[in-house]
Design a protein around this motif. Structure first.
Motif, PDB file in Angstrom:
ATOM      1  N   TRP A  68       0.698  -1.215   0.007  1.00  8.86           N
ATOM      2  CA  TRP A  68       0.150  -0.023  -0.021  1.00  8.86           C
ATOM      3  C   TRP A  68       0.970   1.411  -0.004  1.00  8.86           C
ATOM      4  CZ3 TRP A  68      -0.621   4.010   3.522  1.00  8.86           C
ATOM      5  CH2 TRP A  68      -1.774   5.021   3.081  1.00  8.86           C
ATOM      6  N   GLU A  69       1.805   1.105   0.944  1.00 10.49           N
ATOM      7  CA  GLU A  69       3.106   2.284   0.855  1.00 10.49           C
ATOM      8  C   GLU A  69       3.544   2.630  -0.402  1.00 10.49           C
ATOM      9  OE1 GLU A  69       5.378   1.492   4.080  1.00 10.49           O
ATOM     10  OE2 GLU A  69       3.971   1.562   5.373  1.00 10.49           O
ATOM     11  N   ALA A  70       3.856   1.629  -1.238  1.00 11.85           N
ATOM     12  CA  ALA A  70       4.317   1.655  -2.554  1.00 11.85           C
ATOM     13  C   ALA A  70       3.338   1.953  -3.591  1.00 11.85           C
ATOM     14  CB  ALA A  70       5.130   0.312  -2.970  1.00 11.85           C
ATOM     15  N   GLY A  71       2.093   2.420  -3.174  1.00 10.07           N
ATOM     16  CA  GLY A  71       1.084   2.896  -4.329  1.00 10.07           C
ATOM     17  C   GLY A  71       0.649   1.744  -5.130  1.00 10.07           C
ATOM     18  N   PHE A  72       0.973   0.284  -4.752  1.00  5.90           N
ATOM     19  CA  PHE A  72      -0.063  -0.659  -5.196  1.00  5.90           C
ATOM     20  C   PHE A  72      -1.707  -0.692  -5.086  1.00  5.90           C
ATOM     21  CE2 PHE A  72      -1.184  -5.147  -5.641  1.00  5.90           C
ATOM     22  CZ  PHE A  72      -1.003  -5.667  -6.901  1.00  5.90           C
ATOM     23  N   PRO A  73      -2.416  -0.973  -6.059  1.00  5.14           N
ATOM     24  CA  PRO A  73      -3.884  -0.782  -5.800  1.00  5.14           C
ATOM     25  C   PRO A  73      -4.342  -1.890  -4.988  1.00  5.14           C
ATOM     26  CG  PRO A  73      -3.452  -1.942  -7.841  1.00  5.14           C
ATOM     27  CD  PRO A  73      -2.114  -1.380  -7.245  1.00  5.14           C
ATOM     28  N   CYS A  74      -4.534  -1.435  -3.440  1.00  2.00           N
ATOM     29  CA  CYS A  74      -5.302  -2.115  -2.682  1.00  2.00           C
ATOM     30  C   CYS A  74      -5.863  -1.425  -1.448  1.00  2.00           C
ATOM     31  CB  CYS A  74      -3.991  -3.240  -1.945  1.00  2.00           C
ATOM     32  SG  CYS A  74      -2.822  -2.222  -1.099  1.00  2.00           S
ATOM     33  N   PRO A  75      -6.640  -1.939  -0.722  1.00  2.00           N
ATOM     34  CA  PRO A  75      -7.121  -1.265   0.397  1.00  2.00           C
ATOM     35  C   PRO A  75      -5.818  -0.809   1.431  1.00  2.00           C
ATOM     36  CG  PRO A  75      -8.359  -3.095   0.247  1.00  2.00           C
ATOM     37  CD  PRO A  75      -7.237  -3.561  -0.673  1.00  2.00           C
ATOM     38  N   GLN A  76      -6.254   0.242   1.998  1.00  2.00           N
ATOM     39  CA  GLN A  76      -5.096   0.585   2.993  1.00  2.00           C
ATOM     40  C   GLN A  76      -5.296  -0.282   4.474  1.00  2.00           C
ATOM     41  OE1 GLN A  76      -5.688   4.705   4.367  1.00  2.00           O
ATOM     42  NE2 GLN A  76      -3.579   4.383   5.891  1.00  2.00           N
ATOM     43  N   PRO A  77      -4.363  -0.907   5.056  1.00  2.00           N
ATOM     44  CA  PRO A  77      -4.692  -1.657   6.238  1.00  2.00           C
ATOM     45  C   PRO A  77      -4.582  -0.471   7.434  1.00  2.00           C
ATOM     46  CG  PRO A  77      -2.184  -1.770   5.397  1.00  2.00           C
ATOM     47  CD  PRO A  77      -3.086  -1.070   4.194  1.00  2.00           C
ATOM     48  N   LEU A  78      -5.692  -0.739   8.101  1.00  2.00           N
ATOM     49  CA  LEU A  78      -5.805  -0.068   9.236  1.00  2.00           C
ATOM     50  C   LEU A  78      -5.408  -0.405  10.760  1.00  2.00           C
ATOM     51  CD1 LEU A  78      -9.400   1.428   8.090  1.00  2.00           C
ATOM     52  CD2 LEU A  78      -7.001   2.535   7.822  1.00  2.00           C
ATOM     53  N   ALA A  79      -5.820  -1.871  10.843  1.00  2.00           N
ATOM     54  CA  ALA A  79      -5.474  -2.284  12.281  1.00  2.00           C
ATOM     55  C   ALA A  79      -5.339  -3.580  12.278  1.00  2.00           C
ATOM     56  CB  ALA A  79      -6.633  -1.886  13.373  1.00  2.00           C
ATOM     57  N   GLY A  80      -4.742  -4.251  13.183  1.00  2.00           N
ATOM     58  CA  GLY A  80      -4.524  -5.897  13.460  1.00  2.00           C
ATOM     59  C   GLY A  80      -3.277  -6.405  12.717  1.00  2.00           C
ATOM     60  N   ARG A 120       7.272  -5.234  -7.638  1.00  2.00           N
ATOM     61  CA  ARG A 120       7.420  -4.378  -6.509  1.00  2.00           C
ATOM     62  C   ARG A 120       7.929  -4.664  -5.396  1.00  2.00           C
ATOM     63  NH1 ARG A 120       3.944   0.501  -6.648  1.00  2.00           N
ATOM     64  NH2 ARG A 120       2.612   0.585  -8.646  1.00  2.00           N
ATOM     65  N   ALA A 121       7.400  -6.087  -4.897  1.00  2.00           N
ATOM     66  CA  ALA A 121       7.993  -6.980  -3.648  1.00  2.00           C
ATOM     67  C   ALA A 121       9.551  -7.469  -3.906  1.00  2.00           C
ATOM     68  CB  ALA A 121       7.044  -8.073  -3.467  1.00  2.00           C
ATOM     69  N   GLU A 122       9.982  -7.315  -5.014  1.00  2.00           N
ATOM     70  CA  GLU A 122      11.361  -7.819  -4.926  1.00  2.00           C
ATOM     71  C   GLU A 122      12.266  -7.059  -3.995  1.00  2.00           C
ATOM     72  OE1 GLU A 122      12.212  -9.574  -9.385  1.00  2.00           O
ATOM     73  OE2 GLU A 122      12.088  -7.392  -9.347  1.00  2.00           O
ATOM     74  N   GLY A 123      11.838  -5.891  -3.891  1.00  2.00           N
ATOM     75  CA  GLY A 123      12.784  -5.056  -2.957  1.00  2.00           C
ATOM     76  C   GLY A 123      12.550  -5.400  -1.231  1.00  2.00           C
ATOM     77  N   PHE A 124      11.628  -6.097  -1.141  1.00  2.00           N
ATOM     78  CA  PHE A 124      11.387  -6.482   0.308  1.00  2.00           C
ATOM     79  C   PHE A 124      12.299  -7.508   0.807  1.00  2.00           C
ATOM     80  CE2 PHE A 124       6.506  -5.348  -0.419  1.00  2.00           C
ATOM     81  CZ  PHE A 124       6.841  -4.003  -0.957  1.00  2.00           C
ATOM     82  N   ASP A 125      12.183  -7.349   1.963  1.00  2.00           N
ATOM     83  CA  ASP A 125      13.125  -8.379   3.012  1.00  2.00           C
ATOM     84  C   ASP A 125      12.468  -9.746   2.768  1.00  2.00           C
ATOM     85  OD1 ASP A 125      14.686  -6.617   3.919  1.00  2.00           O
ATOM     86  OD2 ASP A 125      13.469  -6.342   5.828  1.00  2.00           O
ATOM     87  N   PRO A 126      13.104 -10.916   2.596  1.00  2.00           N
ATOM     88  CA  PRO A 126      12.790 -12.353   2.456  1.00  2.00           C
ATOM     89  C   PRO A 126      11.683 -12.578   3.579  1.00  2.00           C
ATOM     90  CG  PRO A 126      14.911 -12.382   2.157  1.00  2.00           C
ATOM     91  CD  PRO A 126      14.625 -10.988   2.468  1.00  2.00           C
ATOM     92  N   GLN A 127      10.393 -13.087   3.185  1.00  2.00           N
ATOM     93  CA  GLN A 127       9.483 -13.613   4.103  1.00  2.00           C
ATOM     94  C   GLN A 127       9.405 -15.058   4.330  1.00  2.00           C
ATOM     95  OE1 GLN A 127       7.808 -11.109   6.115  1.00  2.00           O
ATOM     96  NE2 GLN A 127       9.395  -9.953   5.543  1.00  2.00           N
ATOM     97  N   PRO A 128      10.382 -15.703   4.939  1.00  2.00           N
ATOM     98  CA  PRO A 128      10.059 -17.231   4.996  1.00  2.00           C
ATOM     99  C   PRO A 128       8.997 -17.753   5.915  1.00  2.00           C
ATOM    100  CG  PRO A 128      12.156 -16.431   6.375  1.00  2.00           C
ATOM    101  CD  PRO A 128      11.551 -15.298   5.258  1.00  2.00           C
ATOM    102  N   LEU A 129       8.770 -16.787   6.754  1.00  2.00           N
ATOM    103  CA  LEU A 129       7.376 -17.232   7.713  1.00  2.00           C
ATOM    104  C   LEU A 129       6.064 -17.239   6.821  1.00  2.00           C
ATOM    105  CD1 LEU A 129       8.129 -15.022  10.961  1.00  2.00           C
ATOM    106  CD2 LEU A 129       8.602 -17.371  10.619  1.00  2.00           C
ATOM    107  N   LEU A 130       6.103 -16.811   5.746  1.00  2.00           N
ATOM    108  CA  LEU A 130       5.123 -16.957   4.745  1.00  2.00           C
ATOM    109  C   LEU A 130       4.966 -18.543   4.428  1.00  2.00           C
ATOM    110  CD1 LEU A 130       5.015 -13.899   2.638  1.00  2.00           C
ATOM    111  CD2 LEU A 130       3.328 -14.319   4.195  1.00  2.00           C
ATOM    112  N   ARG A 131       5.754 -19.358   4.633  1.00  2.00           N
ATOM    113  CA  ARG A 131       5.983 -20.802   4.246  1.00  2.00           C
ATOM    114  C   ARG A 131       5.794 -21.561   5.289  1.00  2.00           C
ATOM    115  NH1 ARG A 131      10.051 -23.017   0.012  1.00  2.00           N
ATOM    116  NH2 ARG A 131       8.357 -23.683  -1.117  1.00  2.00           N
ATOM    117  N   PRO A 132       4.607 -22.740   5.375  1.00  2.00           N
ATOM    118  CA  PRO A 132       4.262 -23.208   4.146  1.00  2.00           C
ATOM    119  C   PRO A 132       3.301 -22.317   3.556  1.00  2.00           C
ATOM    120  CG  PRO A 132       3.443 -24.399   5.894  1.00  2.00           C
ATOM    121  CD  PRO A 132       4.358 -23.517   6.506  1.00  2.00           C
TER     122      PRO A 132
END
Length: 305
Positions: A68-80, A120-132
């Motif tokens: 969202w901060e990068a301007g990708f079309p998505c709802p703005q996360p607000l909480a949680g 856009r996500a290529e510049g993000f930190d790796p996210q191994p916790l998304l696996r499995p």
């Protein structure tokens, strides 16, 4: 609304996490999650998603916020994500309105938007916790059998054996063997449920990507393949046609600015076929045929199986 979460509890959660109680509900829907549209007392239109806790939720929310901060079309996360009545809730802005793209335009629109996501996500930190990954993408599971634990029902698919679906079991096993090549491959961040329920357009332009619980960290061919097979999908699990999948793969390569090798394309077809086979096995329990054998054989040939 889930029986253990009443309107007062939901309103109190909104007051605590967004500074305003609920004025009135606007809609309620959901599949794996209960999704509530709400108008807050301060006039904001928000969506609150309530579901079981999962270690994936924190990194999914982190990716959502960064996109969202990068301007990708998505709802703005607000909480949680934060506890609510024994479950976990998240809130985001409400993005109303959409229209399905013309069928001829859909492969290009869906493919180019997914390419934009991955790029856009290529510049993000790796996210191994998304696996499995969620079950429909989790071909590399460690269950004793072909199939992982399904995401939306309490059943052991490996115990559901019959002559009608024996070929689907064989297909799933063959696809898993083909995908072994990418078991230890480098991963990228993408979206694992890329279809018209979650990817919205207006006037031929991206409006909003939803379902950020389905963010994945998988080899790019897996992310491409499941999207190419399912972008024209929906709740029946039938997915895109072979021709639509071919068009999606061509458009994705154009958008990413690189040509996939023949082997990479085969792996894309295999990854898509895993989702289709998993859906076919699961939806057989509902007496619905989500994959014809002729189409499966065509997809197997493209997958090099």
């Amino acid at each position: 609304m889930p029986a253990d979460i009443d309107e007062r509890a939901l309103s109190d959660w909104c007051l605590e996490h967004m500074g305003s109680p609920v004025a009135e509900p606007t809609f309620s829907t959901g599949n794996l999650s209960a999704v509530h549209g709400l108008r807050l007392a301060d006039g904001r239109e928000v969506v609150v998603k309530v579901r079981d806790g999962d270690a994936r939720l924190e990194p999914c929310t982190w990716v959502h916020g960064r996109m969202w901060e990068a301007g990708f079309p998505c709802p703005q996360p607000l909480a949680g994500p934060s506890p609510l009545g024994g479950k976990v809730a998240s809130a985001e802005t409400c993005v109303p309105g959409d229209e399905p793209p013309a069928p001829a335009d859909a492969p290009k629109l869906f493919a180019h938007l997914l390419s934009d996501f991955v790029t856009r996500a290529e510049g993000f930190d790796p996210q191994p916790l998304l696996r499995p990954a969620p079950a429909w993408v989790h071909w590399y599971h460690e269950e004793n059998g072909v199939w992982p634990v399904p995401d939306d029902r309490d059943v052991d698919l490996n115990a559901e054996r019959c002559s009608v679906t024996a070929w689907v079991d064989e297909l799933g096993a063959a696809v898993r063997r083909r995908l072994e090549e990418v078991r230890d491959a480098a991963c990228v961040i993408g979206h694992g449920d890329w279809d018209g329920r979650n990817v919205k357009f207006r006037d031929g332009r991206p409006l909003a990507v939803h379902d950020w619980d389905s963010v994945v960290y998988e080899p790019e061919v897996v992310i491409i393949g499941q999207a190419a097979a399912m972008f024209h999908g929906g709740p029946t699990g039938a997915g895109a046609s072979v021709e639509q999948t071919q068009a999606f793969l061509e458009e994705y390569q154009i958008a990413r600015g690189r040509t996939l090798s023949d082997n990479e394309l085969q792996l894309c077809w295999a990854a898509g076929l895993w989702v289709r086979a998993f859906n076919a096995k699961k939806f057989h329990l509902d007496n619905f045929d989500a994959l014809e054998r002729d189409e499966a054989e065509t997809r197997m040939a493209y997958a090099g199986i």
